[in-house]
Design a protein around this motif. Structure first.
Motif, PDB file in Angstrom:
ATOM      1  N   PHE A 120       0.844  -1.197   0.000  1.00 33.84           N
ATOM      2  CA  PHE A 120       0.000   0.000   0.000  1.00 33.84           C
ATOM      3  C   PHE A 120       0.879   1.245   0.000  1.00 33.84           C
ATOM      4  O   PHE A 120       1.894   1.311   0.701  1.00 33.84           O
ATOM      5  CB  PHE A 120      -0.900   0.041   1.231  1.00 33.84           C
ATOM      6  CG  PHE A 120      -2.177  -0.744   1.095  1.00 33.84           C
ATOM      7  CD1 PHE A 120      -3.139  -0.374   0.165  1.00 33.84           C
ATOM      8  CD2 PHE A 120      -2.413  -1.849   1.894  1.00 33.84           C
ATOM      9  CE1 PHE A 120      -4.320  -1.090   0.041  1.00 33.84           C
ATOM     10  CE2 PHE A 120      -3.574  -2.578   1.787  1.00 33.84           C
ATOM     11  CZ  PHE A 120      -4.542  -2.197   0.852  1.00 33.84           C
ATOM     12  N   CYS A 121       0.464   2.242  -0.771  1.00 38.74           N
ATOM     13  CA  CYS A 121       1.073   3.572  -0.743  1.00 38.74           C
ATOM     14  C   CYS A 121      -0.050   4.600  -0.797  1.00 38.74           C
ATOM     15  O   CYS A 121      -1.169   4.293  -1.231  1.00 38.74           O
ATOM     16  CB  CYS A 121       1.997   3.793  -1.950  1.00 38.74           C
ATOM     17  SG  CYS A 121       3.411   2.675  -2.055  1.00 38.74           S
ATOM     18  N   GLY A 122       0.247   5.814  -0.361  1.00 40.53           N
ATOM     19  CA  GLY A 122      -0.701   6.902  -0.548  1.00 40.53           C
ATOM     20  C   GLY A 122      -0.687   7.338  -2.011  1.00 40.53           C
ATOM     21  O   GLY A 122       0.298   7.150  -2.722  1.00 40.53           O
ATOM     22  N   ARG A 123      -1.772   7.919  -2.479  1.00 44.70           N
ATOM     23  CA  ARG A 123      -1.888   8.243  -3.900  1.00 44.70           C
ATOM     24  C   ARG A 123      -0.851   9.278  -4.344  1.00 44.70           C
ATOM     25  O   ARG A 123      -0.463   9.321  -5.508  1.00 44.70           O
ATOM     26  CB  ARG A 123      -3.286   8.754  -4.236  1.00 44.70           C
ATOM     27  CG  ARG A 123      -3.664  10.096  -3.609  1.00 44.70           C
ATOM     28  CD  ARG A 123      -5.040  10.553  -4.087  1.00 44.70           C
ATOM     29  NE  ARG A 123      -5.026  10.909  -5.496  1.00 44.70           N
ATOM     30  CZ  ARG A 123      -6.124  11.205  -6.193  1.00 44.70           C
ATOM     31  NH1 ARG A 123      -7.312  11.162  -5.604  1.00 44.70           N
ATOM     32  NH2 ARG A 123      -6.046  11.532  -7.468  1.00 44.70           N
ATOM     33  N   PRO A 177       1.121 -11.001  -5.911  1.00 46.07           N
ATOM     34  CA  PRO A 177       1.291  -9.729  -5.191  1.00 46.07           C
ATOM     35  C   PRO A 177       0.998  -8.534  -6.096  1.00 46.07           C
ATOM     36  O   PRO A 177       1.143  -8.615  -7.314  1.00 46.07           O
ATOM     37  CB  PRO A 177       2.755  -9.777  -4.779  1.00 46.07           C
ATOM     38  CG  PRO A 177       3.419 -10.583  -5.853  1.00 46.07           C
ATOM     39  CD  PRO A 177       2.424 -11.628  -6.255  1.00 46.07           C
ATOM     40  N   ALA A 178       0.604  -7.426  -5.462  1.00 45.62           N
ATOM     41  CA  ALA A 178       0.259  -6.223  -6.214  1.00 45.62           C
ATOM     42  C   ALA A 178       0.526  -4.996  -5.351  1.00 45.62           C
ATOM     43  O   ALA A 178       0.740  -5.097  -4.144  1.00 45.62           O
ATOM     44  CB  ALA A 178      -1.202  -6.264  -6.643  1.00 45.62           C
ATOM     45  N   LEU A 179       0.517  -3.851  -6.008  1.00 50.32           N
ATOM     46  CA  LEU A 179       0.676  -2.571  -5.307  1.00 50.32           C
ATOM     47  C   LEU A 179      -0.558  -1.717  -5.571  1.00 50.32           C
ATOM     48  O   LEU A 179      -0.997  -1.599  -6.724  1.00 50.32           O
ATOM     49  CB  LEU A 179       1.934  -1.846  -5.769  1.00 50.32           C
ATOM     50  CG  LEU A 179       2.272  -0.528  -5.057  1.00 50.32           C
ATOM     51  CD1 LEU A 179       3.783  -0.334  -4.958  1.00 50.32           C
ATOM     52  CD2 LEU A 179       1.660   0.675  -5.760  1.00 50.32           C
ATOM     53  N   VAL A 180      -1.095  -1.137  -4.506  1.00 53.44           N
ATOM     54  CA  VAL A 180      -2.293  -0.302  -4.603  1.00 53.44           C
ATOM     55  C   VAL A 180      -2.017   1.029  -3.916  1.00 53.44           C
ATOM     56  O   VAL A 180      -1.501   1.054  -2.795  1.00 53.44           O
ATOM     57  CB  VAL A 180      -3.501  -0.996  -3.937  1.00 53.44           C
ATOM     58  CG1 VAL A 180      -4.701  -0.057  -3.895  1.00 53.44           C
ATOM     59  CG2 VAL A 180      -3.863  -2.275  -4.683  1.00 53.44           C
ATOM     60  N   THR A 181      -2.345   2.118  -4.586  1.00 52.73           N
ATOM     61  CA  THR A 181      -2.242   3.430  -3.938  1.00 52.73           C
ATOM     62  C   THR A 181      -3.656   3.906  -3.621  1.00 52.73           C
ATOM     63  O   THR A 181      -4.532   3.877  -4.476  1.00 52.73           O
ATOM     64  CB  THR A 181      -1.533   4.460  -4.840  1.00 52.73           C
ATOM     65  OG1 THR A 181      -2.354   4.758  -5.964  1.00 52.73           O
ATOM     66  CG2 THR A 181      -0.207   3.916  -5.330  1.00 52.73           C
ATOM     67  N   VAL A 182      -3.856   4.294  -2.386  1.00 50.52           N
ATOM     68  CA  VAL A 182      -5.193   4.643  -1.923  1.00 50.52           C
ATOM     69  C   VAL A 182      -5.342   6.148  -1.769  1.00 50.52           C
ATOM     70  O   VAL A 182      -4.384   6.868  -1.507  1.00 50.52           O
ATOM     71  CB  VAL A 182      -5.520   3.934  -0.590  1.00 50.52           C
ATOM     72  CG1 VAL A 182      -5.538   2.434  -0.776  1.00 50.52           C
ATOM     73  CG2 VAL A 182      -4.523   4.317   0.483  1.00 50.52           C
ATOM     74  N   SER A 183      -6.578   6.584  -1.922  1.00 48.58           N
ATOM     75  CA  SER A 183      -6.907   8.003  -1.782  1.00 48.58           C
ATOM     76  C   SER A 183      -7.722   8.215  -0.523  1.00 48.58           C
ATOM     77  O   SER A 183      -8.160   7.252   0.128  1.00 48.58           O
ATOM     78  CB  SER A 183      -7.683   8.486  -3.009  1.00 48.58           C
ATOM     79  OG  SER A 183      -7.864   9.886  -2.974  1.00 48.58           O
ATOM     80  N   ASN A 184      -7.953   9.475  -0.185  1.00 48.11           N
ATOM     81  CA  ASN A 184      -8.661   9.782   1.055  1.00 48.11           C
ATOM     82  C   ASN A 184     -10.128   9.361   1.008  1.00 48.11           C
ATOM     83  O   ASN A 184     -10.786   9.302   2.052  1.00 48.11           O
ATOM     84  CB  ASN A 184      -8.555  11.279   1.361  1.00 48.11           C
ATOM     85  CG  ASN A 184      -9.114  12.138   0.253  1.00 48.11           C
ATOM     86  OD1 ASN A 184      -8.751  11.986  -0.914  1.00 48.11           O
ATOM     87  ND2 ASN A 184     -10.007  13.053   0.591  1.00 48.11           N
ATOM     88  N   GLU A 185     -10.646   9.039  -0.187  1.00 46.23           N
ATOM     89  CA  GLU A 185     -12.026   8.565  -0.286  1.00 46.23           C
ATOM     90  C   GLU A 185     -12.230   7.237   0.437  1.00 46.23           C
ATOM     91  O   GLU A 185     -13.362   6.841   0.700  1.00 46.23           O
ATOM     92  CB  GLU A 185     -12.432   8.416  -1.757  1.00 46.23           C
ATOM     93  CG  GLU A 185     -12.692   9.718  -2.478  1.00 46.23           C
ATOM     94  CD  GLU A 185     -11.443  10.312  -3.095  1.00 46.23           C
ATOM     95  OE1 GLU A 185     -11.552  11.239  -3.907  1.00 46.23           O
ATOM     96  OE2 GLU A 185     -10.327   9.836  -2.747  1.00 46.23           O
ATOM     97  N   LEU A 186     -11.144   6.531   0.755  1.00 46.11           N
ATOM     98  CA  LEU A 186     -11.257   5.266   1.473  1.00 46.11           C
ATOM     99  C   LEU A 186     -11.856   5.460   2.858  1.00 46.11           C
ATOM    100  O   LEU A 186     -12.521   4.585   3.390  1.00 46.11           O
ATOM    101  CB  LEU A 186      -9.881   4.603   1.588  1.00 46.11           C
ATOM    102  CG  LEU A 186      -9.843   3.245   2.264  1.00 46.11           C
ATOM    103  CD1 LEU A 186      -9.039   2.248   1.453  1.00 46.11           C
ATOM    104  CD2 LEU A 186      -9.274   3.338   3.679  1.00 46.11           C
ATOM    105  N   GLY A 187     -11.632   6.617   3.440  1.00 42.59           N
ATOM    106  CA  GLY A 187     -12.187   6.890   4.762  1.00 42.59           C
ATOM    107  C   GLY A 187     -11.168   7.506   5.689  1.00 42.59           C
ATOM    108  O   GLY A 187      -9.974   7.512   5.426  1.00 42.59           O
ATOM    109  N   LYS A 188     -11.638   7.994   6.804  1.00 42.35           N
ATOM    110  CA  LYS A 188     -10.775   8.658   7.776  1.00 42.35           C
ATOM    111  C   LYS A 188      -9.942   7.629   8.536  1.00 42.35           C
ATOM    112  O   LYS A 188     -10.469   6.640   9.042  1.00 42.35           O
ATOM    113  CB  LYS A 188     -11.624   9.468   8.757  1.00 42.35           C
ATOM    114  CG  LYS A 188     -10.811  10.333   9.710  1.00 42.35           C
ATOM    115  CD  LYS A 188     -11.731  11.175  10.583  1.00 42.35           C
ATOM    116  CE  LYS A 188     -10.924  12.048  11.535  1.00 42.35           C
ATOM    117  NZ  LYS A 188     -11.802  12.883  12.405  1.00 42.35           N
TER     118      LYS A 188
END
Length: 266
Positions: A120-123, A177-188
């Motif tokens: 996981f990484c931040g967007r 395995p995979a890499l996903v970058t998440v945004s703030n829409e995922l939740g607080k």
């Protein structure tokens, strides 16, 4: 699942502008003190995403960060949230402000960590807003990546994500395995409780150098940088005020029109 989260420590963007300083020679921002450091907000959401999957499916969450000794505080924050292990990469060869070099160092550290299912990484970064490191890691490791994502689920050994697009979202399934970058829409992200803070305080952070991760010196440092920063500065805004007068409001209006025409504004 074995999950790795890459996080970055940044200068708090909420500090007063009056105390924000830069070093024009080093081309770096100068933090006023240690209290000005925080975890990048998107990366904190990435930690939250990892912990949610750990709570649902079990496994281990390892937090990985690159920087100086001050970054240990940021890693401890992630451990207090619920992560299991923290690793700090620190070495003079890591100090170059180049996203490709950062991606290389993190990718080599991930290889040293061993088997993993998900990264996981931040967007994007909370300071430079570059959003390049995560995709660079995936490219170096040769694994699929999706960016940016608002929801992540693990189903039958695959990752099901909702990827944000201009007019909504699209559902994508990718193998591990995979890499996903998440945004703030995922939740607080959750706030660490006292129990988590106390447990994090007792945990030891592993510290790795470039030699520990078997990084090639030729791929790190200023000579390996692909981007050269020419100048870093704080913009200076200058304003001047001129009063246009007249004996009557009509004359003042006419004088204003003449002044604007002279300045070629009308």
């Amino acid at each position: 699942m074995n999950i790795i989260v890459c996080v970055k420590q940044i200068i708090d963007p909420e500090i007063p502008a009056a105390i924000f300083k830069i070093d024009p020679n080093a081309k770096r921002a100068i933090p006023p003190d240690r209290r000005a450091f925080i975890i990048s907000d998107y990366d904190e959401v990435a930690v939250e995403a990892a912990i949610r999957i750990k709570e649902a499916k079990g496994g281990k969450v390892t937090v990985l960060s690159l920087g100086s000794q001050s970054v240990i505080e940021t890693i401890k924050h992630c451990l207090a949230m619920g992560a299991d292990e923290g690793i700090l990469l620190t070495d003079p060869l890591f100090e170059e402000e180049d996203r490709s070099l950062t991606a290389y160092a993190l990718a080599m550290a991930i290889k040293k960590v061993g088997e993993f299912d998900l990264i996981f990484c931040g967007r994007q970064e909370g300071d430079w807003d570059a959003g390049q490191v995560s995709l660079g890691i995936a490219e170096i490791l040769g694994i699929p990546s999706v960016n940016p994502v608002k929801k992540v689920e693990v189903k039958n050994g695959t990752i099901l994500v909702k990827r944000i697009v201009d007019d909504g979202y699209e559902v994508i399934e990718i193998p591990c395995p995979a890499l996903v970058t998440v945004s703030n829409e995922l939740g607080k992200p959750r706030y660490p409780d006292m129990k988590g803070i106390m447990m994090a305080a007792r945990k030891k952070i592993s510290i790795w150098t470039s030699q520990d991760i078997d990084a090639e010196p030729s791929k790190l440092g200023p000579s390996a940088a692909k981007v050269k920063m020419l100048k870093l500065y704080i913009p200076v805004n200058e304003a001047r005020c001129e009063f246009v007068e007249g004996e009557t409001p009509e004359e003042a209006g006419a004088n204003l029109a003449l002044r604007l025409r002279k300045a070629k504004l009308i």
